[in-house]
Design an enzyme around this catalytic site. Structure first.
Site, short mmCIF file in Angstrom:
data_model
loop_
_atom_site.label_atom_id
_atom_site.label_comp_id
_atom_site.label_asym_id
_atom_site.label_seq_id
_atom_site.Cartn_x
_atom_site.Cartn_y
_atom_site.Cartn_z
N GLN A 1 0.83 -1.21 0.00
CA GLN A 1 0.00 0.00 0.00
C GLN A 1 0.87 1.26 0.00
O GLN A 1 0.67 2.18 -0.80
CB GLN A 1 -0.91 0.02 1.23
CG GLN A 1 -1.93 -1.09 1.30
CD GLN A 1 -2.87 -0.90 2.46
OE1 GLN A 1 -3.81 -0.10 2.40
NE2 GLN A 1 -2.63 -1.61 3.55
N TYR B 1 5.10 -9.48 16.32
CA TYR B 1 5.14 -8.42 15.32
C TYR B 1 5.65 -7.12 15.93
O TYR B 1 6.61 -6.50 15.43
CB TYR B 1 3.75 -8.21 14.70
CG TYR B 1 3.66 -6.98 13.83
CD1 TYR B 1 4.34 -6.90 12.62
CD2 TYR B 1 2.90 -5.88 14.23
CE1 TYR B 1 4.27 -5.75 11.84
CE2 TYR B 1 2.81 -4.74 13.45
CZ TYR B 1 3.51 -4.68 12.26
OH TYR B 1 3.44 -3.54 11.49
#
Length: 296
Positions: free
Chosen positions: A13, A127
């Site tokens: 993106q 993460y």
């Protein structure tokens, strides 16, 4: 002489929007993705930075499969921590600035109000921990750098919450969406514009501010609130619409724990770079213009 900016995550993106930005004359964006460079190969990263005289590196690539990271620890750390370490070291050797994109997941999410850039970090999962490792690697690399944390990134490209809501909303009358996680959506296009402004300053001004900053669009919401606004704006364009029922996080268990509060303060980026993000509702409108068309 053309100033070339190396951008990783070119097919994502952010990478897509960085290529669409109106860079000034004399600048060239060279966007690469996984097919062009294996981010688990630190030697290949060093060679890529050394292969030509780059003006700067924007590392927008990341291992972003938050839930999968919980069981794919080594790969997540390789991409999110060791790759930034290699880029930082290579940029330091080349004497060029580096811009590293990071995440709200470095925070525990247990604060009332927006997170400041110097608030204590305490990631809840692999993460966030691996992205924090990347931040630490860049900070200690010796490279002139800016780290930009962001959250809830959406666009007209790739896989994201807006596109998921439109797809599922076209199939169902009512959707259950989490309402006790707070944050602000971020337009990838707006983030790209901010990163371009920062990168240009770093390239052209040796005294440009460095360090850690936050960027998202402006205004708080929840995932359910975001979904309701997506459907309201979509319906006004003749697109998908559905009712949204808010649910607690406990009703939607995931392998990785999400921060309950992802609101990011924009004070630092405003003071250093004069960047003042617009509302997330206005940014969403531009995304839906691209996906559905302008208001009917």
């Amino acid at each position: 002489m053309t100033r070339a900016i190396l951008v990783t995550g070119g097919n994502g993106q952010l990478g897509t929007e960085l290529q669409r930005c109106a860079w000034p004359d004399g600048y060239e964006v060279v966007a690469i993705d996984v097919a062009d460079l294996d981010l688990t190969d630190t030697g290949a990263i060093a060679a890529k930075v050394a292969e030509r005289e780059w003006a700067a590196v924007i590392n927008g690539a990341a291992y972003t499969a938050v839930d999968k990271a919980e069981s794919d620890v080594v790969t997540a750390w390789a991409v999110n921590a060791m790759a930034p370490a290699a880029f930082g070291e290579a940029c330091a050797k080349a004497g060029i600035p580096m811009v590293q994109v990071s995440t709200d997941y470095v925070f525990a999410g247990d604060k009332a109000g927006a997170w400041e850039v110097d608030d204590p970090v305490a990631p809840l999962g692999v993460y966030g921990a691996s992205k924090l490792g990347g931040e630490l690697a860049v900070r200690t690399s010796g490279a002139r750098h800016v780290i930009v944390r962001t959250a809830w990134v959406v666009s007209a490209h790739g896989n994201n919450f807006v596109k998921t809501m439109l797809r599922v909303g076209a199939e169902r009358d009512t959707l259950m969406v989490v309402e006790d996680q707070h944050g602000t959506p971020t337009s990838a296009a707006d983030l790209a514009s901010a990163l371009m402004a920062i990168t240009l300053r770093l390239v052209e001004d040796d005294s440009a501010p460095t360090g850690t900053f936050h960027f998202s669009n402006a205004g708080p919401t929840t995932w359910a609130g975001f979904a309701r606004e997506i459907f309201a704006q979509s319906a006004s364009r003749g697109g998908a619409s559905a009712a949204v029922k808010g649910i607690p996080t406990s009703d939607y268990p995931t392998p990785a724990k999400r921060p309950a509060n992802s609101l990011l303060s924009h004070d630092a980026i405003g003071a250093a770079y004069g960047i003042a993000p617009r509302s997330w509702q206005d940014a969403l409108s531009d995304i839906l213009d691209e996906l559905i068309g302008a208001n009917k």
